[in-house]
Design a protein around this motif. Structure first.
Motif, PDB file in Angstrom:
ATOM      1  N   THR A 289       3.088  -0.609  10.424  1.00 46.24           N
ATOM      2  CA  THR A 289       2.893  -0.652   8.745  1.00 46.24           C
ATOM      3  C   THR A 289       4.078  -0.687   8.423  1.00 46.24           C
ATOM      4  O   THR A 289       4.836   0.573   8.255  1.00 46.24           O
ATOM      5  N   LYS A 290       4.480  -1.738   7.401  1.00 51.64           N
ATOM      6  CA  LYS A 290       5.804  -1.675   6.586  1.00 51.64           C
ATOM      7  C   LYS A 290       5.544  -1.444   5.267  1.00 51.64           C
ATOM      8  O   LYS A 290       4.567  -2.047   4.749  1.00 51.64           O
ATOM      9  N   PHE A 291       6.581  -0.639   4.460  1.00 50.07           N
ATOM     10  CA  PHE A 291       6.497  -0.638   3.031  1.00 50.07           C
ATOM     11  C   PHE A 291       7.104  -1.797   2.473  1.00 50.07           C
ATOM     12  O   PHE A 291       8.287  -2.296   3.094  1.00 50.07           O
ATOM     13  N   THR A 292       6.369  -2.518   1.394  1.00 48.79           N
ATOM     14  CA  THR A 292       6.988  -3.703   0.953  1.00 48.79           C
ATOM     15  C   THR A 292       7.221  -3.369  -0.694  1.00 48.79           C
ATOM     16  O   THR A 292       6.645  -2.481  -1.307  1.00 48.79           O
ATOM     17  N   LEU A 293       8.299  -4.124  -0.965  1.00 53.79           N
ATOM     18  CA  LEU A 293       8.668  -3.914  -2.493  1.00 53.79           C
ATOM     19  C   LEU A 293       8.811  -5.519  -2.904  1.00 53.79           C
ATOM     20  O   LEU A 293       9.451  -6.206  -2.220  1.00 53.79           O
ATOM     21  N   PHE A 294       8.037  -5.673  -4.062  1.00 53.78           N
ATOM     22  CA  PHE A 294       8.063  -7.137  -4.284  1.00 53.78           C
ATOM     23  C   PHE A 294       7.712  -8.113  -3.013  1.00 53.78           C
ATOM     24  O   PHE A 294       8.265  -9.228  -3.106  1.00 53.78           O
ATOM     25  N   PHE A 295       6.886  -7.629  -2.142  1.00 53.05           N
ATOM     26  CA  PHE A 295       6.191  -8.359  -1.018  1.00 53.05           C
ATOM     27  C   PHE A 295       7.343  -8.503   0.060  1.00 53.05           C
ATOM     28  O   PHE A 295       7.105  -9.519   0.721  1.00 53.05           O
ATOM     29  N   VAL A 296       8.502  -7.873  -0.108  1.00 55.91           N
ATOM     30  CA  VAL A 296       9.416  -8.113   0.795  1.00 55.91           C
ATOM     31  C   VAL A 296       9.433  -6.707   1.510  1.00 55.91           C
ATOM     32  O   VAL A 296       9.543  -5.650   1.333  1.00 55.91           O
ATOM     33  N   PRO A 297       9.023  -6.709   2.877  1.00 55.31           N
ATOM     34  CA  PRO A 297       8.826  -5.630   3.817  1.00 55.31           C
ATOM     35  C   PRO A 297      10.220  -5.025   3.922  1.00 55.31           C
ATOM     36  O   PRO A 297      11.273  -5.679   4.172  1.00 55.31           O
ATOM     37  N   LEU A 298      10.386  -3.735   3.601  1.00 55.61           N
ATOM     38  CA  LEU A 298      11.547  -2.962   3.670  1.00 55.61           C
ATOM     39  C   LEU A 298      11.802  -2.039   5.015  1.00 55.61           C
ATOM     40  O   LEU A 298      12.870  -2.317   5.771  1.00 55.61           O
ATOM     41  N   PHE A 299      10.818  -1.368   5.188  1.00 59.39           N
ATOM     42  CA  PHE A 299      10.981  -0.345   6.524  1.00 59.39           C
ATOM     43  C   PHE A 299       9.692   0.114   6.969  1.00 59.39           C
ATOM     44  O   PHE A 299       8.754   0.139   6.124  1.00 59.39           O
TER      45      PHE A 299
ATOM     46  N   MET B  19       8.004  -4.183 -14.143  1.00 59.38           N
ATOM     47  CA  MET B  19       7.023  -3.754 -13.465  1.00 59.38           C
ATOM     48  C   MET B  19       7.285  -3.793 -11.793  1.00 59.38           C
ATOM     49  O   MET B  19       7.950  -4.916 -11.542  1.00 59.38           O
ATOM     50  N   ILE B  20       7.111  -2.988 -11.145  1.00 54.85           N
ATOM     51  CA  ILE B  20       7.559  -2.561  -9.708  1.00 54.85           C
ATOM     52  C   ILE B  20       6.284  -2.880  -8.923  1.00 54.85           C
ATOM     53  O   ILE B  20       5.150  -2.480  -9.114  1.00 54.85           O
ATOM     54  N   ILE B  21       6.144  -4.013  -8.156  1.00 51.00           N
ATOM     55  CA  ILE B  21       5.119  -4.384  -7.131  1.00 51.00           C
ATOM     56  C   ILE B  21       5.307  -3.782  -5.698  1.00 51.00           C
ATOM     57  O   ILE B  21       6.342  -4.213  -5.167  1.00 51.00           O
ATOM     58  N   PHE B  22       4.692  -2.879  -5.351  1.00 52.98           N
ATOM     59  CA  PHE B  22       4.870  -2.377  -3.938  1.00 52.98           C
ATOM     60  C   PHE B  22       3.531  -2.235  -3.172  1.00 52.98           C
ATOM     61  O   PHE B  22       2.611  -2.079  -3.861  1.00 52.98           O
ATOM     62  N   GLY B  23       3.580  -2.209  -1.861  1.00 53.43           N
ATOM     63  CA  GLY B  23       2.496  -1.878  -1.237  1.00 53.43           C
ATOM     64  C   GLY B  23       2.897  -1.961   0.460  1.00 53.43           C
ATOM     65  O   GLY B  23       3.908  -1.605   0.898  1.00 53.43           O
ATOM     66  N   THR B  24       2.057  -2.457   1.234  1.00 47.91           N
ATOM     67  CA  THR B  24       2.342  -2.030   2.770  1.00 47.91           C
ATOM     68  C   THR B  24       1.553  -3.373   3.234  1.00 47.91           C
ATOM     69  O   THR B  24       0.788  -4.334   2.599  1.00 47.91           O
ATOM     70  N   LYS B  25       2.392  -3.727   4.606  1.00 43.38           N
ATOM     71  CA  LYS B  25       1.796  -4.882   4.998  1.00 43.38           C
ATOM     72  C   LYS B  25       2.029  -4.513   6.656  1.00 43.38           C
ATOM     73  O   LYS B  25       2.873  -3.775   7.144  1.00 43.38           O
ATOM     74  N   GLY B  26       0.912  -4.911   7.330  1.00 36.46           N
ATOM     75  CA  GLY B  26       0.735  -4.599   8.732  1.00 36.46           C
ATOM     76  C   GLY B  26       1.060  -5.740   9.675  1.00 36.46           C
ATOM     77  O   GLY B  26       0.791  -7.150   9.417  1.00 36.46           O
ATOM     78  N   TYR B  27       1.751  -5.274  10.794  1.00 38.96           N
ATOM     79  CA  TYR B  27       2.144  -6.234  11.798  1.00 38.96           C
ATOM     80  C   TYR B  27       1.598  -5.902  13.213  1.00 38.96           C
ATOM     81  O   TYR B  27       1.423  -4.431  13.397  1.00 38.96           O
ATOM     82  N   ILE B  28       0.999  -6.721  13.941  1.00 35.15           N
ATOM     83  CA  ILE B  28       0.800  -6.502  15.291  1.00 35.15           C
ATOM     84  C   ILE B  28       1.337  -7.210  16.238  1.00 35.15           C
ATOM     85  O   ILE B  28       1.432  -8.454  16.200  1.00 35.15           O
ATOM     86  N   TYR B  29       1.801  -6.407  17.164  1.00 36.54           N
ATOM     87  CA  TYR B  29       2.848  -6.987  18.405  1.00 36.54           C
ATOM     88  C   TYR B  29       1.980  -6.789  19.718  1.00 36.54           C
ATOM     89  O   TYR B  29       1.460  -5.781  19.856  1.00 36.54           O
ATOM     90  N   GLN B  30       1.573  -7.781  20.399  1.00 35.46           N
ATOM     91  CA  GLN B  30       1.231  -7.598  21.607  1.00 35.46           C
ATOM     92  C   GLN B  30       2.271  -7.309  22.726  1.00 35.46           C
ATOM     93  O   GLN B  30       3.050  -8.221  23.018  1.00 35.46           O
ATOM     94  N   LEU B  31       2.259  -6.379  23.110  1.00 33.54           N
ATOM     95  CA  LEU B  31       3.567  -6.032  24.127  1.00 33.54           C
ATOM     96  C   LEU B  31       3.255  -6.114  25.628  1.00 33.54           C
ATOM     97  O   LEU B  31       3.953  -6.614  26.424  1.00 33.54           O
ATOM     98  N   ALA B  32       1.833  -6.024  26.143  1.00 33.13           N
ATOM     99  CA  ALA B  32       1.802  -6.178  27.502  1.00 33.13           C
ATOM    100  C   ALA B  32       0.252  -6.528  27.657  1.00 33.13           C
ATOM    101  O   ALA B  32      -0.598  -6.284  26.946  1.00 33.13           O
TER     102      ALA B  32
END
Ligand SMILES: [Zn+2]
Length: 103
Positions: free
Chosen positions: A36-46, A1-14
Motif C-alpha cells: 500500500t503506497k501513500f499517494t499525493l495528487f494521485f502520485v504514489p510516493l512511498f 487543496m491537497i489531495i492524498f490517499g493510498t493505492k494498493g499494488y499486488i505482486y505475484q512472487l511465486a
C-alpha cells in the motif's frame, strides 16, 4: 487543496505447492505481496504497508503470512529445495524471469 490517499499494488512472487490449511489439498498456492503506497495528487510516493499472503488455487482461501515466512517460501520456490522439479539443494539464487539454465 491537497489531495492524498493510498493505492494498493499486488505482486505475484511465486507459485508454490503447499498443503492448504483450509481444504487440506496439496495444491498450488500463489505467494503475493500487497504493497500500500501513500499517494499525493494521485502520485504514489512511498510504501507504508507491505503484507504477504498465500492463496490456495484449489479453494481460494487466503492466508496472511509474515515477511519472514514469505522470504522462506520464496527461497523454497526459487531454489527447488523441496524436491519437486528436480531439486537442486543450495542452488544459487535465481533472478525471477531469467532463463533457468543460464549461469
Ligand atoms: Zn485450499
Amino acid at each position: 487543496m491537497i489531495i492524498f490517499g493510498t493505492k494498493g499494488y499486488i505482486y505475484q512472487l511465486a507459485i508454490l505447492t503447499l498443503v492448504c490449511g483450509h481444504c487440506g489439498n496439496p495444491s498450488a498456492h500463489t505467494l503475493r505481496k500487497r504493497v500500500t503506497k501513500f499517494t499525493l495528487f494521485f502520485v504514489p510516493l512511498f510504501p507504508f504497508s507491505t503484507k504477504y499472503a498465500t492463496q490456495c488455487t484449489f479453494c481460494g482461501a487466503e492466508q496472511q503470512i509474515t515477511t519472514a515466512q514469505a522470504e522462506q517460501l520464496q527461497l523454497q520456490g526459487g531454489g527447488g529445495g523441496q524436491g519437486f522439479e528436480g531439486g537442486r539443494p543450495g542452488g544459487a539464487a535465481q533472478q525471477p524471469g531469467q532463463h533457468p539454465y543460464q549461469r
